[in-house]
Design a protein around this motif. Structure first.
Motif, PDB file in Angstrom:
ATOM      1  N   LEU A   1       1.291   2.635   4.338  1.00  0.00           N
ATOM      2  CA  LEU A   1       1.705   2.450   2.938  1.00  0.00           C
ATOM      3  C   LEU A   1       0.004   2.258   2.752  1.00  0.00           C
ATOM      4  CD1 LEU A   1       4.993   1.184   1.862  1.00  0.00           C
ATOM      5  CD2 LEU A   1       4.410   2.923   0.972  1.00  0.00           C
ATOM      6  N   ILE A   2      -0.791   2.703   1.373  1.00  0.00           N
ATOM      7  CA  ILE A   2      -1.889   2.057   1.525  1.00  0.00           C
ATOM      8  C   ILE A   2      -2.021   1.534   0.109  1.00  0.00           C
ATOM      9  CG2 ILE A   2      -4.045   2.177   1.865  1.00  0.00           C
ATOM     10  CD1 ILE A   2      -4.264   4.382   3.944  1.00  0.00           C
ATOM     11  N   GLU A   3      -1.948   0.324  -0.879  1.00  0.00           N
ATOM     12  CA  GLU A   3      -2.200   0.526  -2.428  1.00  0.00           C
ATOM     13  C   GLU A   3      -3.299   0.089  -2.710  1.00  0.00           C
ATOM     14  OE1 GLU A   3      -0.859  -3.705  -1.877  1.00  0.00           O
ATOM     15  OE2 GLU A   3       0.572  -3.193  -0.765  1.00  0.00           O
ATOM     16  N   GLN A   4      -3.610   0.618  -4.009  1.00  0.00           N
ATOM     17  CA  GLN A   4      -5.196   1.157  -4.171  1.00  0.00           C
ATOM     18  C   GLN A   4      -5.037   0.743  -6.163  1.00  0.00           C
ATOM     19  OE1 GLN A   4      -7.868  -0.098  -5.907  1.00  0.00           O
ATOM     20  NE2 GLN A   4      -9.308   1.700  -4.257  1.00  0.00           N
ATOM     21  N   ALA A   5      -5.578  -0.325  -7.150  1.00  0.00           N
ATOM     22  CA  ALA A   5      -5.543  -0.818  -8.057  1.00  0.00           C
ATOM     23  C   ALA A   5      -5.399   0.551  -9.244  1.00  0.00           C
ATOM     24  CB  ALA A   5      -6.595  -1.381  -8.492  1.00  0.00           C
TER      25      ALA A   5
ATOM     26  N   LYS B   1       3.873   1.960  -8.644  1.00  0.00           N
ATOM     27  CA  LYS B   1       4.723   0.867  -8.512  1.00  0.00           C
ATOM     28  C   LYS B   1       3.658   0.189  -9.686  1.00  0.00           C
ATOM     29  CE  LYS B   1       7.200   1.845  -4.364  1.00  0.00           C
ATOM     30  NZ  LYS B   1       8.116   1.808  -4.640  1.00  0.00           N
ATOM     31  N   GLY B   2       4.505   0.335 -10.731  1.00  0.00           N
ATOM     32  CA  GLY B   2       3.584  -0.909 -11.745  1.00  0.00           C
ATOM     33  C   GLY B   2       2.194  -0.254 -11.759  1.00  0.00           C
ATOM     34  N   GLU B   3       1.712  -1.168 -12.067  1.00  0.00           N
ATOM     35  CA  GLU B   3      -0.331  -0.321 -11.898  1.00  0.00           C
ATOM     36  C   GLU B   3      -0.623  -0.726 -10.288  1.00  0.00           C
ATOM     37  OE1 GLU B   3      -0.570  -2.110 -16.619  1.00  0.00           O
ATOM     38  OE2 GLU B   3      -1.603  -3.827 -14.844  1.00  0.00           O
ATOM     39  N   ARG B   4      -0.055  -0.351  -9.204  1.00  0.00           N
ATOM     40  CA  ARG B   4      -0.294   0.370  -8.157  1.00  0.00           C
ATOM     41  C   ARG B   4      -0.434   1.842  -8.060  1.00  0.00           C
ATOM     42  NH1 ARG B   4      -0.409  -4.384  -4.892  1.00  0.00           N
ATOM     43  NH2 ARG B   4      -1.509  -6.111  -6.732  1.00  0.00           N
ATOM     44  N   GLN B   5      -1.406   2.338  -7.120  1.00  0.00           N
ATOM     45  CA  GLN B   5      -1.607   3.492  -7.103  1.00  0.00           C
ATOM     46  C   GLN B   5      -1.022   3.554  -4.849  1.00  0.00           C
ATOM     47  OE1 GLN B   5      -4.401   5.946  -6.732  1.00  0.00           O
ATOM     48  NE2 GLN B   5      -3.383   7.833  -7.419  1.00  0.00           N
ATOM     49  N   ILE B   6       0.030   3.856  -4.869  1.00  0.00           N
ATOM     50  CA  ILE B   6       0.278   3.346  -3.036  1.00  0.00           C
ATOM     51  C   ILE B   6       0.384   5.418  -2.334  1.00  0.00           C
ATOM     52  CG2 ILE B   6       2.253   3.259  -1.543  1.00  0.00           C
ATOM     53  CD1 ILE B   6       1.251   0.854  -3.653  1.00  0.00           C
ATOM     54  N   LEU B   7      -0.768   5.267  -2.027  1.00  0.00           N
ATOM     55  CA  LEU B   7      -0.925   6.493  -0.684  1.00  0.00           C
ATOM     56  C   LEU B   7      -0.407   6.000   0.493  1.00  0.00           C
ATOM     57  CD1 LEU B   7      -2.413   8.995  -0.124  1.00  0.00           C
ATOM     58  CD2 LEU B   7      -4.077   7.361   0.987  1.00  0.00           C
ATOM     59  N   GLN B   8       1.031   6.950   0.511  1.00  0.00           N
ATOM     60  CA  GLN B   8       2.278   6.934   1.376  1.00  0.00           C
ATOM     61  C   GLN B   8       2.421   8.056   2.407  1.00  0.00           C
ATOM     62  OE1 GLN B   8       5.691   6.014  -0.649  1.00  0.00           O
ATOM     63  NE2 GLN B   8       6.183   7.884  -0.757  1.00  0.00           N
ATOM     64  N   LEU B   9       2.502   7.784   3.752  1.00  0.00           N
ATOM     65  CA  LEU B   9       2.879   8.979   4.240  1.00  0.00           C
ATOM     66  C   LEU B   9       3.270   8.794   6.064  1.00  0.00           C
ATOM     67  CD1 LEU B   9      -0.113   9.204   7.562  1.00  0.00           C
ATOM     68  CD2 LEU B   9       2.817   9.448   8.435  1.00  0.00           C
ATOM     69  N   TYR B  10       4.713   9.770   5.849  1.00  0.00           N
ATOM     70  CA  TYR B  10       5.652   9.272   5.974  1.00  0.00           C
ATOM     71  C   TYR B  10       5.967  10.580   7.434  1.00  0.00           C
ATOM     72  CZ  TYR B  10      11.044  10.348   5.885  1.00  0.00           C
ATOM     73  OH  TYR B  10      12.280  10.388   6.935  1.00  0.00           O
ATOM     74  N   LEU B  11       6.653  10.338   8.271  1.00  0.00           N
ATOM     75  CA  LEU B  11       6.267  10.559   9.481  1.00  0.00           C
ATOM     76  C   LEU B  11       8.073  10.493   9.889  1.00  0.00           C
ATOM     77  CD1 LEU B  11       6.011  12.630  11.597  1.00  0.00           C
ATOM     78  CD2 LEU B  11       5.364  10.469  13.075  1.00  0.00           C
TER      79      LEU B  11
ATOM     80  N   LEU C   1     -11.189   2.610   1.588  1.00  0.00           N
ATOM     81  CA  LEU C   1      -9.855   2.583   0.813  1.00  0.00           C
ATOM     82  C   LEU C   1      -9.681   1.626   2.490  1.00  0.00           C
ATOM     83  CD1 LEU C   1      -8.094   3.305  -1.108  1.00  0.00           C
ATOM     84  CD2 LEU C   1      -6.956   4.637   0.134  1.00  0.00           C
ATOM     85  N   LEU C   2      -9.878   2.722   3.937  1.00  0.00           N
ATOM     86  CA  LEU C   2      -8.968   2.210   4.849  1.00  0.00           C
ATOM     87  C   LEU C   2      -8.950   0.794   5.222  1.00  0.00           C
ATOM     88  CD1 LEU C   2      -6.854   4.066   6.842  1.00  0.00           C
ATOM     89  CD2 LEU C   2      -8.645   4.609   8.121  1.00  0.00           C
ATOM     90  N   ALA C   3     -10.531   0.856   4.681  1.00  0.00           N
ATOM     91  CA  ALA C   3     -11.001  -0.471   5.630  1.00  0.00           C
ATOM     92  C   ALA C   3     -10.691  -1.959   5.080  1.00  0.00           C
ATOM     93  CB  ALA C   3     -12.438  -0.137   6.073  1.00  0.00           C
ATOM     94  N   HIS C   4     -10.721  -1.531   3.553  1.00  0.00           N
ATOM     95  CA  HIS C   4     -10.899  -3.076   2.245  1.00  0.00           C
ATOM     96  C   HIS C   4      -8.820  -3.362   1.732  1.00  0.00           C
ATOM     97  CE1 HIS C   4     -14.807  -3.369   3.438  1.00  0.00           C
ATOM     98  NE2 HIS C   4     -14.889  -2.606   2.858  1.00  0.00           N
TER      99      HIS C   4
ATOM    100  N   GLN D   1      -8.251  -8.390  -2.352  1.00  0.00           N
ATOM    101  CA  GLN D   1      -6.632  -8.941  -2.882  1.00  0.00           C
ATOM    102  C   GLN D   1      -6.535  -8.040  -4.784  1.00  0.00           C
ATOM    103  OE1 GLN D   1      -4.797 -11.437  -3.326  1.00  0.00           O
ATOM    104  NE2 GLN D   1      -4.958 -11.517  -0.930  1.00  0.00           N
ATOM    105  N   LEU D   2      -5.847  -6.717  -5.328  1.00  0.00           N
ATOM    106  CA  LEU D   2      -5.843  -6.214  -5.958  1.00  0.00           C
ATOM    107  C   LEU D   2      -5.393  -7.025  -7.507  1.00  0.00           C
ATOM    108  CD1 LEU D   2      -4.215  -2.924  -4.372  1.00  0.00           C
ATOM    109  CD2 LEU D   2      -6.875  -4.008  -4.402  1.00  0.00           C
ATOM    110  N   PRO D   3      -5.794  -6.559  -8.732  1.00  0.00           N
ATOM    111  CA  PRO D   3      -5.865  -6.996  -9.914  1.00  0.00           C
ATOM    112  C   PRO D   3      -3.876  -7.009 -10.099  1.00  0.00           C
ATOM    113  CG  PRO D   3      -6.639  -5.067 -10.024  1.00  0.00           C
ATOM    114  CD  PRO D   3      -6.366  -4.963  -9.134  1.00  0.00           C
ATOM    115  N   PRO D   4      -3.074  -8.035 -10.321  1.00  0.00           N
ATOM    116  CA  PRO D   4      -1.786  -8.036 -10.950  1.00  0.00           C
ATOM    117  C   PRO D   4      -1.070  -6.623 -11.276  1.00  0.00           C
ATOM    118  CG  PRO D   4      -2.228 -10.386 -11.471  1.00  0.00           C
ATOM    119  CD  PRO D   4      -3.103  -9.615 -10.477  1.00  0.00           C
ATOM    120  N   THR D   5       0.175  -6.020 -11.596  1.00  0.00           N
ATOM    121  CA  THR D   5       0.749  -4.972 -12.964  1.00  0.00           C
ATOM    122  C   THR D   5       1.094  -6.301 -14.574  1.00  0.00           C
ATOM    123  OG1 THR D   5       1.450  -3.897 -11.712  1.00  0.00           O
ATOM    124  CG2 THR D   5       2.171  -4.002 -13.867  1.00  0.00           C
TER     125      THR D   5
END
Length: 431
Positions: free
Chosen positions: A36-40, A88-98, A201-204, A237-241
Protein backbone atom coordinates in the motif's frame (compact mmCIF):
# COMPACT_ATOMS: atom_id res chain seq x y z
CA UNK A 1 -20.00 -8.99 28.31
CA UNK A 2 -16.84 -10.61 27.18
CA UNK A 3 -16.58 -11.01 23.43
CA UNK A 4 -14.68 -14.17 22.47
CA UNK A 5 -12.62 -13.59 19.35
CA UNK A 6 -9.37 -14.64 17.81
CA UNK A 7 -7.24 -11.52 17.56
CA UNK A 8 -5.46 -10.09 14.52
CA UNK A 9 -1.83 -9.89 15.58
CA UNK A 10 0.43 -8.45 12.89
CA UNK A 11 4.09 -8.07 13.83
CA UNK A 12 5.27 -4.71 12.53
CA UNK A 13 8.68 -3.18 11.96
CA UNK A 14 10.39 -0.70 9.67
CA UNK A 15 12.67 -2.08 6.94
CA UNK A 16 14.54 0.62 5.01
CA UNK A 17 11.71 3.11 5.41
CA UNK A 18 9.06 0.53 4.51
CA UNK A 19 6.49 -0.61 7.07
CA UNK A 20 6.54 -4.42 7.11
CA UNK A 21 3.58 -6.13 8.79
CA UNK A 22 3.52 -9.92 8.98
CA UNK A 23 0.69 -12.10 10.30
CA UNK A 24 1.91 -15.66 10.73
CA UNK A 25 -1.05 -18.00 10.53
CA UNK A 26 -1.62 -21.55 9.30
CA UNK A 27 -5.28 -20.79 8.67
CA UNK A 28 -4.84 -20.22 4.94
CA UNK A 29 -3.31 -22.48 2.27
CA UNK A 30 -2.05 -19.40 0.47
CA UNK A 31 0.29 -16.50 1.15
CA UNK A 32 -1.12 -13.02 0.58
CA UNK A 33 1.07 -9.99 -0.05
CA UNK A 34 -0.39 -6.50 -0.21
CA UNK A 35 1.63 -3.34 -0.81
CA UNK A 36 0.00 0.00 0.00
CA UNK A 37 1.44 3.36 -1.06
CA UNK A 38 -0.36 6.44 0.27
CA UNK A 39 -0.90 9.68 -1.57
CA UNK A 40 -2.91 12.74 -0.59
CA UNK A 41 -5.97 13.08 -2.81
CA UNK A 42 -5.36 16.12 -4.99
CA UNK A 43 -6.25 17.46 -8.43
CA UNK A 44 -2.54 17.55 -9.21
CA UNK A 45 -1.86 13.85 -8.58
CA UNK A 46 -5.12 11.87 -8.63
CA UNK A 47 -5.02 10.91 -12.32
CA UNK A 48 -1.29 10.19 -12.32
CA UNK A 49 -1.61 7.81 -9.37
CA UNK A 50 -4.53 5.98 -11.00
CA UNK A 51 -2.64 5.73 -14.30
CA UNK A 52 0.37 4.29 -12.47
CA UNK A 53 -1.77 1.39 -11.24
CA UNK A 54 -2.63 0.53 -14.84
CA UNK A 55 0.97 0.82 -16.06
CA UNK A 56 2.62 -1.10 -13.23
CA UNK A 57 0.51 -4.19 -13.84
CA UNK A 58 1.21 -4.11 -17.58
CA UNK A 59 4.88 -5.21 -17.69
CA UNK A 60 8.21 -5.26 -15.88
CA UNK A 61 11.80 -5.18 -17.07
CA UNK A 62 11.99 -8.98 -16.58
CA UNK A 63 8.49 -9.61 -17.98
CA UNK A 64 8.29 -7.05 -20.78
CA UNK A 65 4.75 -7.59 -22.03
CA UNK A 66 1.34 -8.77 -20.83
CA UNK A 67 1.81 -12.27 -22.20
CA UNK A 68 5.10 -12.80 -20.36
CA UNK A 69 3.57 -11.43 -17.18
CA UNK A 70 0.54 -13.73 -17.38
CA UNK A 71 2.74 -16.72 -18.13
CA UNK A 72 4.84 -15.94 -15.07
CA UNK A 73 1.73 -15.81 -12.89
CA UNK A 74 0.81 -19.24 -14.29
CA UNK A 75 4.31 -20.41 -13.40
CA UNK A 76 3.66 -19.18 -9.85
CA UNK A 77 0.87 -21.78 -9.72
CA UNK A 78 -1.88 -19.46 -10.86
CA UNK A 79 -1.01 -16.54 -8.60
CA UNK A 80 -3.73 -13.90 -8.26
CA UNK A 81 -2.36 -10.43 -9.04
CA UNK A 82 -3.77 -6.93 -9.34
CA UNK A 83 -2.79 -3.29 -8.92
CA UNK A 84 -5.48 -0.69 -8.29
CA UNK A 85 -6.31 2.49 -6.42
CA UNK A 86 -8.80 2.98 -3.58
CA UNK A 87 -10.01 6.03 -1.68
CA UNK A 88 -9.90 6.11 2.11
CA UNK A 89 -11.00 9.49 3.39
CA UNK A 90 -8.81 12.03 1.61
CA UNK A 91 -6.06 9.53 0.82
CA UNK A 92 -5.61 7.78 -2.50
CA UNK A 93 -4.04 4.39 -1.92
CA UNK A 94 -2.11 2.61 -4.66
CA UNK A 95 -2.40 -1.05 -3.76
CA UNK A 96 -0.69 -4.11 -5.17
CA UNK A 97 -2.21 -7.51 -4.38
CA UNK A 98 -0.58 -10.91 -4.88
CA UNK A 99 -1.77 -14.28 -3.61
CA UNK A 100 0.23 -17.46 -4.18
CA UNK A 101 -0.21 -21.03 -2.90
CA UNK A 102 1.86 -21.95 0.13
CA UNK A 103 4.91 -24.03 -0.74
CA UNK A 104 3.95 -26.84 1.64
CA UNK A 105 0.89 -27.66 -0.45
CA UNK A 106 2.91 -28.06 -3.66
CA UNK A 107 4.48 -31.28 -4.86
CA UNK A 108 7.63 -29.48 -6.02
CA UNK A 109 10.22 -27.77 -3.82
CA UNK A 110 9.74 -24.34 -5.34
CA UNK A 111 10.71 -21.39 -3.10
CA UNK A 112 7.46 -19.73 -3.98
CA UNK A 113 7.52 -17.12 -1.21
CA UNK A 114 10.81 -15.69 -2.41
CA UNK A 115 9.60 -15.74 -6.01
CA UNK A 116 6.44 -13.93 -4.95
CA UNK A 117 8.45 -11.22 -3.18
CA UNK A 118 10.72 -10.98 -6.21
CA UNK A 119 7.69 -10.48 -8.47
CA UNK A 120 6.37 -7.74 -6.19
CA UNK A 121 9.82 -6.13 -6.31
CA UNK A 122 9.79 -6.39 -10.12
CA UNK A 123 6.44 -4.64 -10.40
CA UNK A 124 7.28 -1.88 -7.92
CA UNK A 125 10.93 -1.14 -8.55
CA UNK A 126 11.78 -2.59 -11.94
CA UNK A 127 8.94 -1.56 -14.29
CA UNK A 128 9.31 -1.86 -18.04
CA UNK A 129 11.07 1.26 -19.36
CA UNK A 130 12.22 2.62 -22.71
CA UNK A 131 14.75 5.45 -22.87
CA UNK A 132 14.63 5.89 -19.11
CA UNK A 133 10.87 6.41 -18.92
CA UNK A 134 7.65 4.41 -19.14
CA UNK A 135 7.16 2.99 -22.63
CA UNK A 136 5.09 5.30 -24.82
CA UNK A 137 3.27 2.34 -26.41
CA UNK A 138 2.01 1.17 -23.02
CA UNK A 139 1.28 4.66 -21.75
CA UNK A 140 -1.01 5.40 -24.69
CA UNK A 141 -2.89 2.13 -24.26
CA UNK A 142 -3.31 2.54 -20.50
CA UNK A 143 -4.45 6.15 -20.86
CA UNK A 144 -7.22 4.87 -23.11
CA UNK A 145 -8.03 2.08 -20.66
CA UNK A 146 -8.25 4.55 -17.77
CA UNK A 147 -10.36 6.95 -19.84
CA UNK A 148 -12.86 4.16 -20.52
CA UNK A 149 -12.88 3.22 -16.84
CA UNK A 150 -13.66 6.79 -15.79
CA UNK A 151 -16.31 7.22 -18.48
CA UNK A 152 -17.94 3.89 -17.59
CA UNK A 153 -18.91 5.19 -14.15
CA UNK A 154 -22.07 6.52 -15.75
CA UNK A 155 -23.08 2.99 -16.77
CA UNK A 156 -23.55 2.03 -13.11
CA UNK A 157 -26.18 4.50 -11.98
CA UNK A 158 -25.77 3.80 -8.25
CA UNK A 159 -22.02 4.44 -8.41
CA UNK A 160 -22.63 7.45 -10.65
CA UNK A 161 -25.15 8.95 -8.23
CA UNK A 162 -22.75 8.36 -5.33
CA UNK A 163 -19.95 10.13 -7.16
CA UNK A 164 -22.18 13.02 -8.22
CA UNK A 165 -23.53 13.67 -4.72
CA UNK A 166 -19.98 13.46 -3.39
CA UNK A 167 -18.88 16.08 -5.93
CA UNK A 168 -21.79 18.35 -5.03
CA UNK A 169 -21.53 17.87 -1.26
CA UNK A 170 -17.74 18.13 -1.00
CA UNK A 171 -17.12 20.75 -3.68
CA UNK A 172 -13.66 22.22 -3.09
CA UNK A 173 -12.59 19.33 -0.84
CA UNK A 174 -10.18 16.60 -2.01
CA UNK A 175 -12.80 14.01 -1.10
CA UNK A 176 -14.89 15.14 -4.07
CA UNK A 177 -12.38 13.66 -6.51
CA UNK A 178 -13.05 10.35 -8.23
CA UNK A 179 -10.30 7.95 -7.21
CA UNK A 180 -9.65 7.06 -10.87
CA UNK A 181 -8.92 10.68 -11.71
CA UNK A 182 -10.15 12.94 -14.49
CA UNK A 183 -10.10 12.31 -18.24
CA UNK A 184 -9.15 15.97 -18.86
CA UNK A 185 -5.79 15.35 -17.14
CA UNK A 186 -4.77 12.46 -19.40
CA UNK A 187 -3.46 14.28 -22.51
CA UNK A 188 -0.88 16.28 -20.52
CA UNK A 189 0.65 13.24 -18.79
CA UNK A 190 3.93 12.24 -20.45
CA UNK A 191 5.95 9.06 -20.08
CA UNK A 192 8.93 10.93 -18.61
CA UNK A 193 6.80 13.06 -16.27
CA UNK A 194 4.86 10.07 -14.98
CA UNK A 195 8.06 8.10 -14.39
CA UNK A 196 9.50 11.00 -12.39
CA UNK A 197 6.29 11.18 -10.35
CA UNK A 198 6.43 7.42 -9.76
CA UNK A 199 10.02 7.63 -8.47
CA UNK A 200 9.09 10.44 -6.08
CA UNK A 201 6.03 8.54 -4.85
CA UNK A 202 8.11 5.44 -4.20
CA UNK A 203 10.89 7.34 -2.46
CA UNK A 204 8.92 9.67 -0.23
CA UNK A 205 5.35 8.53 0.42
CA UNK A 206 4.23 6.16 3.19
CA UNK A 207 4.68 2.58 1.97
CA UNK A 208 3.51 -0.56 3.76
CA UNK A 209 3.93 -4.24 2.94
CA UNK A 210 1.51 -6.71 4.53
CA UNK A 211 2.08 -10.47 4.43
CA UNK A 212 -0.43 -13.05 5.70
CA UNK A 213 0.28 -16.79 5.76
CA UNK A 214 2.37 -19.48 7.39
CA UNK A 215 5.61 -17.55 6.97
CA UNK A 216 8.54 -16.49 9.14
CA UNK A 217 8.88 -12.76 9.58
CA UNK A 218 12.68 -12.84 9.44
CA UNK A 219 12.57 -14.73 6.16
CA UNK A 220 10.08 -12.28 4.65
CA UNK A 221 12.28 -9.42 5.79
CA UNK A 222 15.32 -11.05 4.19
CA UNK A 223 13.51 -11.51 0.87
CA UNK A 224 12.17 -7.98 1.02
CA UNK A 225 15.65 -6.55 1.54
CA UNK A 226 16.90 -8.61 -1.40
CA UNK A 227 14.17 -7.91 -3.94
CA UNK A 228 12.52 -4.62 -2.98
CA UNK A 229 15.34 -2.15 -2.81
CA UNK A 230 14.20 1.44 -2.73
CA UNK A 231 16.15 4.53 -1.73
CA UNK A 232 13.87 6.06 0.85
CA UNK A 233 14.16 8.72 3.47
CA UNK A 234 11.73 9.49 6.25
CA UNK A 235 8.20 9.03 4.79
CA UNK A 236 6.40 12.29 4.01
CA UNK A 237 3.70 13.47 6.40
CA UNK A 238 0.51 13.66 4.36
CA UNK A 239 -2.27 16.04 5.39
CA UNK A 240 -4.98 14.46 7.56
CA UNK A 241 -8.51 14.00 6.26
CA UNK A 242 -10.76 16.90 7.20
CA UNK A 243 -13.74 15.45 9.08
CA UNK A 244 -15.12 18.45 10.97
CA UNK A 245 -17.07 20.73 8.63
CA UNK A 246 -19.93 23.05 9.44
CA UNK A 247 -23.12 22.41 7.49
CA UNK A 248 -25.19 25.33 6.26
CA UNK A 249 -28.49 25.20 4.43
CA UNK A 250 -29.38 21.79 3.00
CA UNK A 251 -28.81 21.75 -0.77
CA UNK A 252 -31.09 19.90 -3.18
CA UNK A 253 -29.63 18.89 -6.54
CA UNK A 254 -31.63 17.31 -9.37
CA UNK A 255 -29.85 15.85 -12.38
CA UNK A 256 -31.54 14.44 -15.45
CA UNK A 257 -30.36 11.54 -17.56
CA UNK A 258 -31.98 8.88 -19.69
CA UNK A 259 -32.80 6.57 -16.78
CA UNK A 260 -35.84 4.47 -15.94
CA UNK A 261 -35.37 4.51 -12.16
CA UNK A 262 -34.61 7.48 -9.94
CA UNK A 263 -31.66 7.47 -7.52
CA UNK A 264 -32.27 9.42 -4.35
CA UNK A 265 -29.13 9.90 -2.28
CA UNK A 266 -28.97 11.95 0.91
CA UNK A 267 -25.48 12.95 2.04
CA UNK A 268 -24.84 13.63 5.73
CA UNK A 269 -21.83 14.74 7.75
CA UNK A 270 -21.37 12.93 11.04
CA UNK A 271 -18.29 14.88 12.28
CA UNK A 272 -17.09 11.47 13.56
CA UNK A 273 -14.30 9.32 12.11
CA UNK A 274 -12.70 5.98 12.93
CA UNK A 275 -10.39 7.51 15.52
CA UNK A 276 -13.17 9.09 17.62
CA UNK A 277 -14.58 7.62 20.83
CA UNK A 278 -18.08 7.81 19.31
CA UNK A 279 -17.10 5.70 16.29
CA UNK A 280 -18.46 2.37 17.62
CA UNK A 281 -21.80 4.08 18.37
CA UNK A 282 -21.82 5.61 14.88
CA UNK A 283 -21.30 2.17 13.33
CA UNK A 284 -24.30 1.00 15.33
CA UNK A 285 -26.34 4.04 14.18
CA UNK A 286 -25.55 3.26 10.55
CA UNK A 287 -26.52 -0.37 11.10
CA UNK A 288 -29.85 0.56 12.68
CA UNK A 289 -30.56 3.19 10.04
CA UNK A 290 -29.68 1.38 6.84
CA UNK A 291 -26.83 -1.07 7.06
CA UNK A 292 -28.84 -4.29 6.97
CA UNK A 293 -32.13 -5.89 5.80
CA UNK A 294 -33.57 -5.40 9.31
CA UNK A 295 -32.69 -1.67 9.29
CA UNK A 296 -35.18 1.19 9.32
CA UNK A 297 -34.61 2.36 5.75
CA UNK A 298 -35.04 -1.09 4.24
CA UNK A 299 -38.11 -1.96 6.32
CA UNK A 300 -39.92 1.39 6.14
CA UNK A 301 -39.00 2.75 2.70
CA UNK A 302 -38.80 -0.45 0.71
CA UNK A 303 -40.91 -3.05 2.53
CA UNK A 304 -43.74 -1.11 4.23
CA UNK A 305 -44.17 1.85 1.85
CA UNK A 306 -43.01 0.00 -1.28
CA UNK A 307 -41.32 3.20 -2.41
CA UNK A 308 -37.88 1.91 -3.30
CA UNK A 309 -36.18 -0.86 -5.19
CA UNK A 310 -33.38 -0.66 -2.65
CA UNK A 311 -32.87 1.44 0.46
CA UNK A 312 -29.72 1.47 2.54
CA UNK A 313 -27.06 3.65 4.16
CA UNK A 314 -23.28 3.55 3.93
CA UNK A 315 -20.60 5.06 6.15
CA UNK A 316 -17.13 6.30 5.15
CA UNK A 317 -15.22 5.71 8.36
CA UNK A 318 -12.30 8.00 7.49
CA UNK A 319 -14.24 11.02 6.18
CA UNK A 320 -17.25 10.67 8.49
CA UNK A 321 -19.71 10.90 5.61
CA UNK A 322 -22.93 8.90 5.83
CA UNK A 323 -24.98 8.34 2.67
CA UNK A 324 -28.63 7.26 2.64
CA UNK A 325 -29.55 5.77 -0.74
CA UNK A 326 -32.70 4.53 -2.43
CA UNK A 327 -33.74 3.56 -5.93
CA UNK A 328 -37.18 5.07 -6.46
CA UNK A 329 -39.95 5.85 -8.88
CA UNK A 330 -39.37 9.60 -9.43
CA UNK A 331 -43.10 10.25 -9.04
CA UNK A 332 -42.62 9.21 -5.39
CA UNK A 333 -39.64 11.50 -4.76
CA UNK A 334 -41.17 13.75 -2.10
CA UNK A 335 -42.78 10.85 -0.25
CA UNK A 336 -39.63 8.71 -0.32
CA UNK A 337 -37.48 11.64 0.80
CA UNK A 338 -39.82 12.40 3.69
CA UNK A 339 -39.78 8.80 4.93
CA UNK A 340 -35.99 8.55 4.62
CA UNK A 341 -35.50 11.77 6.60
CA UNK A 342 -38.01 10.54 9.17
CA UNK A 343 -35.95 7.38 9.75
CA UNK A 344 -32.89 9.48 10.58
CA UNK A 345 -34.97 11.66 12.91
CA UNK A 346 -36.32 8.60 14.72
CA UNK A 347 -32.78 7.36 15.39
CA UNK A 348 -31.72 10.81 16.59
CA UNK A 349 -34.70 10.91 18.98
CA UNK A 350 -33.82 7.48 20.35
CA UNK A 351 -36.91 5.83 18.95
CA UNK A 352 -35.08 2.59 18.52
CA UNK A 353 -36.40 -0.76 19.73
CA UNK A 354 -34.43 -3.24 21.81
CA UNK A 355 -34.88 -5.72 18.95
CA UNK A 356 -33.24 -3.31 16.49
CA UNK A 357 -30.29 -2.84 18.83
CA UNK A 358 -29.97 -6.57 19.48
CA UNK A 359 -30.18 -7.49 15.78
CA UNK A 360 -27.68 -4.82 14.79
CA UNK A 361 -25.14 -5.83 17.43
CA UNK A 362 -25.44 -9.49 16.43
CA UNK A 363 -25.17 -8.77 12.70
CA UNK A 364 -22.19 -6.45 13.13
CA UNK A 365 -20.42 -8.97 15.36
CA UNK A 366 -20.90 -11.69 12.73
CA UNK A 367 -19.79 -9.35 9.98
CA UNK A 368 -16.59 -8.36 11.79
CA UNK A 369 -15.78 -11.96 12.75
CA UNK A 370 -15.95 -12.88 9.06
CA UNK A 371 -12.78 -10.79 8.72
CA UNK A 372 -10.95 -13.71 10.26
CA UNK A 373 -11.72 -15.85 7.19
CA UNK A 374 -10.12 -13.48 4.67
CA UNK A 375 -6.46 -12.50 4.54
CA UNK A 376 -7.34 -9.41 2.55
CA UNK A 377 -9.93 -8.25 5.10
CA UNK A 378 -7.50 -8.87 7.96
CA UNK A 379 -5.07 -6.53 6.24
CA UNK A 380 -7.77 -3.95 5.53
CA UNK A 381 -8.96 -3.92 9.15
CA UNK A 382 -5.44 -3.42 10.47
CA UNK A 383 -4.56 -0.78 7.90
CA UNK A 384 -7.71 1.22 8.65
CA UNK A 385 -6.55 1.52 12.25
CA UNK A 386 -3.06 2.59 11.21
CA UNK A 387 -4.37 5.11 8.69
CA UNK A 388 -6.79 6.66 11.15
CA UNK A 389 -4.17 7.03 13.86
CA UNK A 390 -6.11 4.84 16.29
CA UNK A 391 -5.52 1.12 16.23
CA UNK A 392 -8.24 -0.92 17.91
CA UNK A 393 -7.99 -4.67 18.22
CA UNK A 394 -10.93 -6.60 16.78
CA UNK A 395 -11.92 -7.69 20.28
CA UNK A 396 -11.75 -4.10 21.53
CA UNK A 397 -13.97 -2.82 18.72
CA UNK A 398 -16.50 -5.62 19.20
CA UNK A 399 -16.54 -5.00 22.96
CA UNK A 400 -17.07 -1.27 22.42
CA UNK A 401 -19.98 -1.93 20.06
CA UNK A 402 -21.47 -4.46 22.49
CA UNK A 403 -21.38 -1.81 25.25
CA UNK A 404 -23.11 0.88 23.16
CA UNK A 405 -26.33 1.97 24.89
CA UNK A 406 -29.20 4.30 24.00
CA UNK A 407 -27.38 7.39 25.28
CA UNK A 408 -24.39 6.54 23.07
CA UNK A 409 -26.66 6.02 20.06
CA UNK A 410 -28.54 9.29 20.44
CA UNK A 411 -25.33 11.22 21.14
CA UNK A 412 -23.68 9.91 17.96
CA UNK A 413 -26.86 10.28 15.89
CA UNK A 414 -27.40 13.85 17.10
CA UNK A 415 -24.11 14.84 15.46
CA UNK A 416 -25.39 13.77 12.01
CA UNK A 417 -26.31 16.73 9.83
CA UNK A 418 -27.97 16.54 6.43
CA UNK A 419 -25.79 18.32 3.88
CA UNK A 420 -27.03 17.55 0.35
CA UNK A 421 -30.02 15.79 -1.21
CA UNK A 422 -29.42 14.51 -4.73
CA UNK A 423 -31.90 13.06 -7.21
CA UNK A 424 -30.90 11.43 -10.46
CA UNK A 425 -34.07 11.31 -12.52
CA UNK A 426 -35.35 10.80 -16.06
CA UNK A 427 -35.74 13.39 -18.83
CA UNK A 428 -39.52 13.45 -18.68
CA UNK A 429 -41.78 16.09 -17.13
CA UNK A 430 -41.84 17.33 -13.58
CA UNK A 431 -39.70 19.74 -11.62
Amino acid sequence: MSVPVTEIGFESRQVNGIGLHVLKTAKFKTITLVVLIEQALSEENVTKTALLAHLLKRATSRLPDSLALRQHLDYLYGAVFDVDVVKKGERQILQLYLEVPHEQFLSSEERLLEQAVQFVGDVLTRPYLENGAFAEKYLAAEKESLRKRIDSIIDDKIKYANQRITEEMCKGEPYALLVYGRTADLPAITAAGLYQYYRELLAHNPLHVFVVGDVERDQVEQYLARHLQVERGEPAQLPPTVVQKAVGEVREVVERLDVTQGKLHIGCRTQISYRDDDYPALVMVNGILGGFPHSKLFLNVREKASLAYYAASRLDSHKGVLMMMAGIDVAQYEKAKAIMLEQLRLVQEGRISELEIKQTKATLANQYRELLDSARLLIDFTYNGMLSGRRRSLGELLQQMEEVDMDDLTRAASRIQIDTIYLLRDNKGGA
